[in-house]
Design a protein around this motif. Sequence first.
Motif, PDB file in Angstrom:
ATOM      1  N   GLY A  18       0.813  -1.216   0.000  1.00 33.98           N
ATOM      2  CA  GLY A  18       0.000   0.000   0.000  1.00 33.98           C
ATOM      3  C   GLY A  18       0.843   1.261   0.000  1.00 33.98           C
ATOM      4  N   SER A  19       1.938   1.254   0.763  1.00 33.33           N
ATOM      5  CA  SER A  19       2.787   2.448   0.788  1.00 33.33           C
ATOM      6  C   SER A  19       3.551   2.609  -0.526  1.00 33.33           C
ATOM      7  CB  SER A  19       3.747   2.420   1.977  1.00 33.33           C
ATOM      8  OG  SER A  19       4.846   1.570   1.758  1.00 33.33           O
ATOM      9  N   MET A  20       3.884   1.509  -1.170  1.00 35.23           N
ATOM     10  CA  MET A  20       4.550   1.602  -2.475  1.00 35.23           C
ATOM     11  C   MET A  20       3.607   2.198  -3.521  1.00 35.23           C
ATOM     12  SD  MET A  20       7.620   0.643  -1.954  1.00 35.23           S
ATOM     13  CE  MET A  20       8.531  -0.126  -3.278  1.00 35.23           C
ATOM     14  N   ALA A  21       2.343   1.775  -3.483  1.00 32.54           N
ATOM     15  CA  ALA A  21       1.358   2.349  -4.401  1.00 32.54           C
ATOM     16  C   ALA A  21       1.190   3.843  -4.123  1.00 32.54           C
ATOM     17  CB  ALA A  21       0.022   1.619  -4.264  1.00 32.54           C
ATOM     18  N   ALA A  22       1.161   4.218  -2.841  1.00 28.78           N
ATOM     19  CA  ALA A  22       1.032   5.631  -2.477  1.00 28.78           C
ATOM     20  C   ALA A  22       2.247   6.429  -2.932  1.00 28.78           C
ATOM     21  CB  ALA A  22       0.835   5.767  -0.966  1.00 28.78           C
ATOM     22  N   LEU A  23       3.430   5.859  -2.808  1.00 26.67           N
ATOM     23  CA  LEU A  23       4.655   6.532  -3.236  1.00 26.67           C
ATOM     24  C   LEU A  23       4.626   6.811  -4.735  1.00 26.67           C
ATOM     25  CD1 LEU A  23       7.525   7.562  -2.689  1.00 26.67           C
ATOM     26  CD2 LEU A  23       8.317   5.191  -2.866  1.00 26.67           C
ATOM     27  N   HIS A  24       4.245   5.818  -5.516  1.00 24.76           N
ATOM     28  CA  HIS A  24       4.170   6.031  -6.970  1.00 24.76           C
ATOM     29  C   HIS A  24       3.082   7.041  -7.322  1.00 24.76           C
ATOM     30  CE1 HIS A  24       7.235   3.277  -8.389  1.00 24.76           C
ATOM     31  NE2 HIS A  24       6.873   2.463  -7.422  1.00 24.76           N
ATOM     32  N   ARG A  25       1.987   7.023  -6.597  1.00 25.40           N
ATOM     33  CA  ARG A  25       0.925   7.998  -6.858  1.00 25.40           C
ATOM     34  C   ARG A  25       1.384   9.411  -6.499  1.00 25.40           C
ATOM     35  NH1 ARG A  25      -4.671   8.000  -7.741  1.00 25.40           N
ATOM     36  NH2 ARG A  25      -5.176  10.175  -8.159  1.00 25.40           N
ATOM     37  N   ALA A  26       2.123   9.550  -5.395  1.00 24.01           N
ATOM     38  CA  ALA A  26       2.642  10.861  -5.002  1.00 24.01           C
ATOM     39  C   ALA A  26       3.574  11.412  -6.073  1.00 24.01           C
ATOM     40  CB  ALA A  26       3.365  10.762  -3.664  1.00 24.01           C
ATOM     41  N   VAL A  27       4.388  10.551  -6.657  1.00 21.46           N
ATOM     42  CA  VAL A  27       5.293  10.985  -7.726  1.00 21.46           C
ATOM     43  C   VAL A  27       4.482  11.449  -8.940  1.00 21.46           C
ATOM     44  CG1 VAL A  27       7.020  10.165  -9.396  1.00 21.46           C
ATOM     45  CG2 VAL A  27       7.277   9.656  -6.954  1.00 21.46           C
ATOM     46  N   ARG A  28       3.430  10.702  -9.302  1.00 22.12           N
ATOM     47  CA  ARG A  28       2.581  11.131 -10.427  1.00 22.12           C
ATOM     48  C   ARG A  28       1.937  12.483 -10.136  1.00 22.12           C
ATOM     49  NH1 ARG A  28       0.832   5.734 -10.469  1.00 22.12           N
ATOM     50  NH2 ARG A  28      -1.218   6.315  -9.695  1.00 22.12           N
ATOM     51  N   GLU A  29       1.436  12.671  -8.914  1.00 20.01           N
ATOM     52  CA  GLU A  29       0.810  13.946  -8.543  1.00 20.01           C
ATOM     53  C   GLU A  29       1.842  15.073  -8.567  1.00 20.01           C
ATOM     54  OE1 GLU A  29      -2.455  14.575  -8.036  1.00 20.01           O
ATOM     55  OE2 GLU A  29      -2.862  12.472  -8.517  1.00 20.01           O
ATOM     56  N   ALA A  30       3.044  14.795  -8.087  1.00 19.23           N
ATOM     57  CA  ALA A  30       4.102  15.810  -8.081  1.00 19.23           C
ATOM     58  C   ALA A  30       4.507  16.189  -9.502  1.00 19.23           C
ATOM     59  CB  ALA A  30       5.316  15.298  -7.302  1.00 19.23           C
ATOM     60  N   ARG A  31       4.586  15.203 -10.368  1.00 15.54           N
ATOM     61  CA  ARG A  31       4.943  15.461 -11.763  1.00 15.54           C
ATOM     62  C   ARG A  31       3.880  16.348 -12.420  1.00 15.54           C
ATOM     63  NH1 ARG A  31       6.009  10.330 -13.304  1.00 15.54           N
ATOM     64  NH2 ARG A  31       8.140  10.589 -12.594  1.00 15.54           N
ATOM     65  N   ARG A  32       2.629  16.065 -12.106  1.00 12.79           N
ATOM     66  CA  ARG A  32       1.515  16.822 -12.683  1.00 12.79           C
ATOM     67  C   ARG A  32       1.510  18.282 -12.225  1.00 12.79           C
ATOM     68  NH1 ARG A  32      -3.964  16.933 -11.710  1.00 12.79           N
ATOM     69  NH2 ARG A  32      -3.524  16.240  -9.614  1.00 12.79           N
ATOM     70  N   SER A  33       1.895  18.513 -10.968  1.00 14.40           N
ATOM     71  CA  SER A  33       1.795  19.861 -10.402  1.00 14.40           C
ATOM     72  C   SER A  33       3.143  20.506 -10.108  1.00 14.40           C
ATOM     73  CB  SER A  33       0.977  19.807  -9.113  1.00 14.40           C
ATOM     74  OG  SER A  33       1.623  18.965  -8.163  1.00 14.40           O
ATOM     75  N   ASP A  34       4.232  19.914 -10.622  1.00 15.81           N
ATOM     76  CA  ASP A  34       5.582  20.411 -10.385  1.00 15.81           C
ATOM     77  C   ASP A  34       5.853  20.575  -8.890  1.00 15.81           C
ATOM     78  OD1 ASP A  34       8.148  21.161 -11.218  1.00 15.81           O
ATOM     79  OD2 ASP A  34       7.635  23.293 -11.073  1.00 15.81           O
ATOM     80  N   ALA A  35       5.461  19.589  -8.112  1.00 12.73           N
ATOM     81  CA  ALA A  35       5.664  19.610  -6.663  1.00 12.73           C
ATOM     82  C   ALA A  35       6.891  18.789  -6.296  1.00 12.73           C
ATOM     83  CB  ALA A  35       4.430  19.041  -5.956  1.00 12.73           C
ATOM     84  N   GLU A  36       7.345  18.981  -5.081  1.00 17.53           N
ATOM     85  CA  GLU A  36       8.425  18.176  -4.507  1.00 17.53           C
ATOM     86  C   GLU A  36       7.789  17.041  -3.710  1.00 17.53           C
ATOM     87  OE1 GLU A  36      12.225  18.758  -1.507  1.00 17.53           O
ATOM     88  OE2 GLU A  36      10.558  20.175  -1.394  1.00 17.53           O
TER      89      GLU A  36
END
Length: 177
Positions: A18-36
């Motif tokens: 579950g945390s691995m899925a969340a980590l990959h999702r956070a990266v996708r969200e960061a890429r979309r919004s230019d976030a860290e």
Amino acid sequence: MSSDGRARAVVGVSGSPGSMAALHRAVREARRSDAEVLAVLAWEPPGGELAHGRSMLAPPVSGLRRDAADRLLAVLDSAFGDTGPGVAFQGLVVRGSAGRALVETADRPDDLLVIGAGPRGPFRGLFPSVTRYCVAHAACPVLTVPPSPLEGELAALHRRISLGRAVDARELTEGGG
């Protein structure tokens, strides 16, 4: 915003599916919004803070923190390998319970807190819910990432095997059943 003015996606990591899925999702969200991305691994001494403080044989905190940092590096290596996530990224090791560590790290209204939704099924009530804690206490939006269907199928397979029930290998392939 981070120190460079960038929005932050704070994600809890432990190495669980579950945390691995969340980590990959956070990266996708960061890429979309230019976030860290801030990947947070929370840790507590074995037996909890109170037991650790009272024990004369407790391992040194510096070693426990180093072990947590090594675990975080292993999780990140497993998730991204040598290529890295492809976004601005920082790993944090935080001493404390997972829910509190995540909420205290994601302390800005423009942060996004990304967490795995946690286990489903008969054992979900046995442990405190990090997800519920974060949703109830976060000062920012919380994105919960549900478990993948594959995780549920693997858990069901594991239950069948542990109960000594037969498993047909054809059930493990896409066309089986």
